[in-house]
Motif scaffolding. Structure first.
Motif, PDB file in Angstrom:
ATOM      1  N   VAL A  30       0.884  -1.264   0.100  1.00 24.02           N
ATOM      2  CA  VAL A  30      -0.045  -0.051   0.057  1.00 24.02           C
ATOM      3  C   VAL A  30       0.923   1.234   0.180  1.00 24.02           C
ATOM      4  CG1 VAL A  30      -1.964  -1.127   1.184  1.00 24.02           C
ATOM      5  CG2 VAL A  30      -0.299  -0.118   2.581  1.00 24.02           C
ATOM      6  N   HIS A  31       0.272   2.576  -0.326  1.00 22.12           N
ATOM      7  CA  HIS A  31       1.085   3.591  -0.564  1.00 22.12           C
ATOM      8  C   HIS A  31       0.554   4.750   0.364  1.00 22.12           C
ATOM      9  CE1 HIS A  31      -2.286   4.885  -3.162  1.00 22.12           C
ATOM     10  NE2 HIS A  31      -2.024   3.730  -3.783  1.00 22.12           N
ATOM     11  N   THR A  32       0.923   6.106   0.346  1.00 18.38           N
ATOM     12  CA  THR A  32       0.407   6.838   1.174  1.00 18.38           C
ATOM     13  C   THR A  32      -0.894   7.422   1.093  1.00 18.38           C
ATOM     14  OG1 THR A  32       1.459   8.573  -0.572  1.00 18.38           O
ATOM     15  CG2 THR A  32       2.933   8.127   1.484  1.00 18.38           C
ATOM     16  N   GLY A  33      -1.301   7.083  -0.123  1.00 20.13           N
ATOM     17  CA  GLY A  33      -2.835   7.414  -0.427  1.00 20.13           C
ATOM     18  C   GLY A  33      -3.681   6.362   0.474  1.00 20.13           C
ATOM     19  N   ASN A  34      -3.329   5.113   0.415  1.00 27.67           N
ATOM     20  CA  ASN A  34      -4.040   4.205   1.383  1.00 27.67           C
ATOM     21  C   ASN A  34      -3.705   4.415   2.710  1.00 27.67           C
ATOM     22  OD1 ASN A  34      -2.566   2.172  -1.073  1.00 27.67           O
ATOM     23  ND2 ASN A  34      -4.671   2.526  -1.057  1.00 27.67           N
ATOM     24  N   LEU A  35      -2.695   5.155   3.209  1.00 19.29           N
ATOM     25  CA  LEU A  35      -2.287   5.624   4.443  1.00 19.29           C
ATOM     26  C   LEU A  35      -3.536   6.216   4.962  1.00 19.29           C
ATOM     27  CD1 LEU A  35      -0.446   5.014   6.883  1.00 19.29           C
ATOM     28  CD2 LEU A  35       0.951   6.922   5.996  1.00 19.29           C
ATOM     29  N   VAL A  36      -4.009   7.097   4.146  1.00 22.52           N
ATOM     30  CA  VAL A  36      -5.177   8.196   4.898  1.00 22.52           C
ATOM     31  C   VAL A  36      -6.413   7.368   5.404  1.00 22.52           C
ATOM     32  CG1 VAL A  36      -6.793   9.920   3.988  1.00 22.52           C
ATOM     33  CG2 VAL A  36      -4.449   9.879   3.223  1.00 22.52           C
ATOM     34  N   GLN A  37      -6.389   6.208   4.654  1.00 20.88           N
ATOM     35  CA  GLN A  37      -7.675   5.510   4.931  1.00 20.88           C
ATOM     36  C   GLN A  37      -7.476   4.369   5.995  1.00 20.88           C
ATOM     37  OE1 GLN A  37     -10.401   6.273   3.134  1.00 20.88           O
ATOM     38  NE2 GLN A  37      -9.083   7.408   1.907  1.00 20.88           N
ATOM     39  N   ILE A  38      -6.080   4.151   6.149  1.00 25.81           N
ATOM     40  CA  ILE A  38      -5.919   2.980   7.384  1.00 25.81           C
ATOM     41  C   ILE A  38      -5.903   4.031   8.497  1.00 25.81           C
ATOM     42  CG2 ILE A  38      -3.709   1.983   8.384  1.00 25.81           C
ATOM     43  CD1 ILE A  38      -2.956   1.557   5.567  1.00 25.81           C
ATOM     44  N   LEU A  39      -5.151   5.362   8.499  1.00 23.30           N
ATOM     45  CA  LEU A  39      -5.357   6.091   9.732  1.00 23.30           C
ATOM     46  C   LEU A  39      -6.565   6.716  10.112  1.00 23.30           C
ATOM     47  CD1 LEU A  39      -1.892   8.191   9.067  1.00 23.30           C
ATOM     48  CD2 LEU A  39      -2.468   5.976  10.416  1.00 23.30           C
ATOM     49  N   LEU A  40      -7.734   6.774   9.087  1.00 21.33           N
ATOM     50  CA  LEU A  40      -9.110   7.034   9.302  1.00 21.33           C
ATOM     51  C   LEU A  40      -9.807   6.070  10.198  1.00 21.33           C
ATOM     52  CD1 LEU A  40     -11.622   8.868   9.255  1.00 21.33           C
ATOM     53  CD2 LEU A  40     -11.957   7.913   6.772  1.00 21.33           C
ATOM     54  N   ALA A  41      -9.395   4.804   9.702  1.00 25.36           N
ATOM     55  CA  ALA A  41      -9.612   3.752  10.474  1.00 25.36           C
ATOM     56  C   ALA A  41      -9.132   3.635  11.851  1.00 25.36           C
ATOM     57  CB  ALA A  41      -9.437   2.382   9.801  1.00 25.36           C
ATOM     58  N   LYS A  42      -7.991   3.916  12.158  1.00 21.12           N
ATOM     59  CA  LYS A  42      -7.299   4.096  13.422  1.00 21.12           C
ATOM     60  C   LYS A  42      -8.077   5.082  14.144  1.00 21.12           C
ATOM     61  CE  LYS A  42      -2.756   4.545  15.531  1.00 21.12           C
ATOM     62  NZ  LYS A  42      -2.763   3.388  16.239  1.00 21.12           N
ATOM     63  N   ARG A  43      -8.544   6.182  13.616  1.00 19.61           N
ATOM     64  CA  ARG A  43      -9.107   7.225  14.356  1.00 19.61           C
ATOM     65  C   ARG A  43     -10.681   6.752  14.940  1.00 19.61           C
ATOM     66  NH1 ARG A  43      -6.066  11.919  13.630  1.00 19.61           N
ATOM     67  NH2 ARG A  43      -5.011  11.897  11.667  1.00 19.61           N
ATOM     68  N   LEU A  44     -11.040   5.937  13.874  1.00 17.89           N
ATOM     69  CA  LEU A  44     -12.368   5.603  14.197  1.00 17.89           C
ATOM     70  C   LEU A  44     -12.519   4.482  15.258  1.00 17.89           C
ATOM     71  CD1 LEU A  44     -13.944   5.354  10.693  1.00 17.89           C
ATOM     72  CD2 LEU A  44     -15.029   6.674  12.487  1.00 17.89           C
ATOM     73  N   GLN A  45     -11.279   3.625  15.377  1.00 17.25           N
ATOM     74  CA  GLN A  45     -11.137   2.809  16.235  1.00 17.25           C
ATOM     75  C   GLN A  45     -11.063   3.130  17.655  1.00 17.25           C
ATOM     76  OE1 GLN A  45      -7.902  -0.307  16.174  1.00 17.25           O
ATOM     77  NE2 GLN A  45      -9.339  -1.865  16.818  1.00 17.25           N
ATOM     78  N   GLU A  46     -10.087   4.164  17.707  1.00 19.56           N
ATOM     79  CA  GLU A  46      -9.755   4.946  18.813  1.00 19.56           C
ATOM     80  C   GLU A  46     -10.899   5.529  19.666  1.00 19.56           C
ATOM     81  OE1 GLU A  46      -6.283   7.177  18.492  1.00 19.56           O
ATOM     82  OE2 GLU A  46      -4.753   5.656  18.210  1.00 19.56           O
ATOM     83  N   ALA A  47     -12.000   5.886  18.753  1.00 17.86           N
ATOM     84  CA  ALA A  47     -13.219   6.428  19.209  1.00 17.86           C
ATOM     85  C   ALA A  47     -14.160   5.559  19.705  1.00 17.86           C
ATOM     86  CB  ALA A  47     -13.788   7.324  18.371  1.00 17.86           C
ATOM     87  N   GLY A  48     -13.848   4.145  19.723  1.00 17.97           N
ATOM     88  CA  GLY A  48     -14.566   3.155  19.991  1.00 17.97           C
ATOM     89  C   GLY A  48     -15.464   2.495  19.074  1.00 17.97           C
ATOM     90  N   HIS A  49     -15.237   2.574  17.843  1.00 20.43           N
ATOM     91  CA  HIS A  49     -15.732   1.874  16.672  1.00 20.43           C
ATOM     92  C   HIS A  49     -15.016   0.478  16.333  1.00 20.43           C
ATOM     93  CE1 HIS A  49     -18.741   4.959  16.968  1.00 20.43           C
ATOM     94  NE2 HIS A  49     -17.440   6.031  16.741  1.00 20.43           N
TER      95      HIS A  49
ATOM     96  N   SER B 264      -2.205  -4.471   8.937  1.00 27.14           N
ATOM     97  CA  SER B 264      -2.987  -4.981  10.523  1.00 27.14           C
ATOM     98  C   SER B 264      -1.849  -4.317  11.410  1.00 27.14           C
ATOM     99  CB  SER B 264      -2.702  -6.525  10.588  1.00 27.14           C
ATOM    100  OG  SER B 264      -1.292  -6.752  10.336  1.00 27.14           O
ATOM    101  N   ARG B 265      -0.713  -3.694  11.076  1.00 24.46           N
ATOM    102  CA  ARG B 265       0.054  -3.163  12.023  1.00 24.46           C
ATOM    103  C   ARG B 265      -0.245  -1.910  12.577  1.00 24.46           C
ATOM    104  NH1 ARG B 265       4.363  -0.913  10.405  1.00 24.46           N
ATOM    105  NH2 ARG B 265       4.161  -1.211   8.294  1.00 24.46           N
ATOM    106  N   PHE B 266      -1.374  -1.334  11.944  1.00 27.94           N
ATOM    107  CA  PHE B 266      -1.897   0.040  12.595  1.00 27.94           C
ATOM    108  C   PHE B 266      -2.984  -0.031  13.479  1.00 27.94           C
ATOM    109  CE2 PHE B 266       0.715   0.695   8.632  1.00 27.94           C
ATOM    110  CZ  PHE B 266       1.235   1.916   9.018  1.00 27.94           C
ATOM    111  N   LEU B 267      -3.379  -1.076  13.622  1.00 27.68           N
ATOM    112  CA  LEU B 267      -4.893  -1.271  14.407  1.00 27.68           C
ATOM    113  C   LEU B 267      -4.433  -2.228  15.623  1.00 27.68           C
ATOM    114  CD1 LEU B 267      -6.949  -1.625  11.342  1.00 27.68           C
ATOM    115  CD2 LEU B 267      -6.948   0.499  12.631  1.00 27.68           C
ATOM    116  N   SER B 268      -5.436  -2.230  16.421  1.00 25.51           N
ATOM    117  CA  SER B 268      -5.549  -3.355  17.537  1.00 25.51           C
ATOM    118  C   SER B 268      -6.554  -4.227  17.282  1.00 25.51           C
ATOM    119  CB  SER B 268      -5.902  -2.567  18.988  1.00 25.51           C
ATOM    120  OG  SER B 268      -6.107  -3.334  19.913  1.00 25.51           O
TER     121      SER B 268
END
Length: 417
Positions: free
Chosen positions: A45-64, A106-110
């Protein structure tokens, strides 16, 4: 508005959505299951995909709860692109890339706790489906006139588009419905270039299952001149260190334009609003200090490669220009830096003049001798005094690397072979 959506909006992460008020109310109800998909069209994956990965991380950290889909089925087809038909990669290669990308994402998420992430592959529910079932159960819900009206399809019609790529939207839409049925997923996220596919999935679920689900898309990041962000002269900025080294990634973000660096910080950094606004003010008042760029490069490299790698490339960057100890850099770090700054090789009995030419910091042996005579040539940050010096392994970093510099800014690395 929901506090999470307020933050995402401030960060510039919402380009499209089905109904923000309804989505906010849904997020307020409790933990929401959501998904984002990645097609394995390359090994990384590349930096464009990283935007989506980090959005998922933000949502997970908010409890989703995130479901990260790697498209073993859709990756065999390929979303239509404006430039023409995609190359059809073999199943074996696509499945290999699926596993590589699963590991990266998978490295970016819990994967622990009540909202643990789950990895899914659409090949699992697509591969055994018959053509008749697909046409009867999915195809009947897609009016052809609406499919023809999609921007990318309309632009491809004159040159021609295969039925394979034309039908891609059905496959991605089916993913959303299948995940809703299997796991109760009610939100899909993605890039704005995928909005047509994402919205089609929402519509499929409404038509076939009479359910209301939600969707949200992020904007495509651009440079100040409007060109796509995440590209360099040498190509795409990948997350795989074999394709884009940690040093190259750090330098890419360090060189972000003043006009765009705060936008990138909001997207790629988890710093709070107050801190980012302070960096914005620092950029306005003292842009030469590049505080925002350093914060951006630090944060992204930490996220992707880890703090240790980031510290190594910062040390390497400083040492290359005489502000640190080259001897402290590892063989691996020097190898990756060498690939980025450029240079060549020299034979075992070469002189320092030969090495200066091989490193690309001068054009000729004559220019090398002049630079040495003027006191402006350096070997491993030590001024070169003798142009006839023969380089031995003892004089080189890790027995093989020579960092050559002319003046303050022209640097190259030559390797003894």
């Amino acid at each position: 508005m929901n506090a999470l959506l307020e933050d995402l909006k401030w960060r510039g992460l919402i380009a499209h959505s089905t109904d923000l008020d309804a989505l906010g109310a849904h997020l307020d109800e409790g933990s929401v299951k959501f998904y984002v998909g990645f097609d394995p069209t390359a090994k990384s994956v590349h930096t464009g995909n990283l935007v989506q990965i980090l959005l998922a991380k933000r949502l997970q950290e908010a409890g989703h709860q995130p479901f990260m889909l790697v498209g073993g089925a859709t990756g065999l087809i390929g979303d239509p692109k404006e430039s023409g038909e995609r190359v059809m990669n073999s199943k074996e290669l696509v499945h290999e890339w699926v596993e590589q990308i699963r590991g990266q994402v998978s490295r970016f998420l819990s994967f622990e706790g009540s909202n643990a992430a789950t990895m899914v592959n659409n090949y699992d529910w697509t591969a055994q489906m018959s053509v008749l079932d697909f046409l009867r159960d999915v195809g009947k819900h897609f009016p052809v006139n609406r499919m023809l009206a999609r921007d990318v399809v309309a632009r491809r019609l004159e040159a021609g588009i295969s039925y394979t790529e034309f039908s891609y939207v059905l496959l991605q839409s089916m993913d959303y419905r299948e995940l809703n049925r299997r796991h109760g997923i009610t939100l899909q996220t993605g890039g704005s270039d995928q909005w047509g596919n994402i919205a089609a999935g929402v519509e499929l679920i409404r038509r076939s299952d009479q359910k209301r689900v939600h969707a949200m898309a992020t904007p495509l990041l651009t440079k100040a001149d409007g060109t796509k962000f995440g590209k360099t002269e040498s190509g795409t900025v990948w997350l795989d260190p074999e394709l884009t080294s940690p040093y190259a990634m750090y330098q890419f973000f360090l060189n972000a334009e003043d006009a765009k660096v705060i936008d990138y910080l909001k997207v790629f950094s988890f710093r709070g609003r107050e801190e980012i606004e302070a960096l914005q003010q620092a950029t306005i008042e003292a842009p030469f200090r590049r505080e925002a760029q350093r914060a951006l490069a630090d944060d992204v490299t930490d996220l992707v490669h880890g703090k240790g790698e980031r510290e190594a490339v910062v040390a390497a960057s400083a040492a290359l220009f005489g502000r640190g100890e080259l001897q402290s850099l590892s063989d691996q770090t020097l190898s990756s830096v060498a690939r980025e700054v450029g240079g060549g090789t020299f034979e075992g009995d070469a002189t320092v003049v030969d090495a200066l030419v091989a490193a690309g910091v001068v054009d000729s042996k004559g220019a090398a001798r002049r630079a040495i005579g003027e006191g402006g040539a350096y070997l491993n940050n030590e001024r070169i005094e003798d142009p006839e010096l023969v380089l031995t392994p003892e004089q080189l970093l890790h027995g093989r690397f020579a960092v050559l510099r002319r003046g303050r800014k022209t640097v190259g690395i030559a390797e003894r072979v």
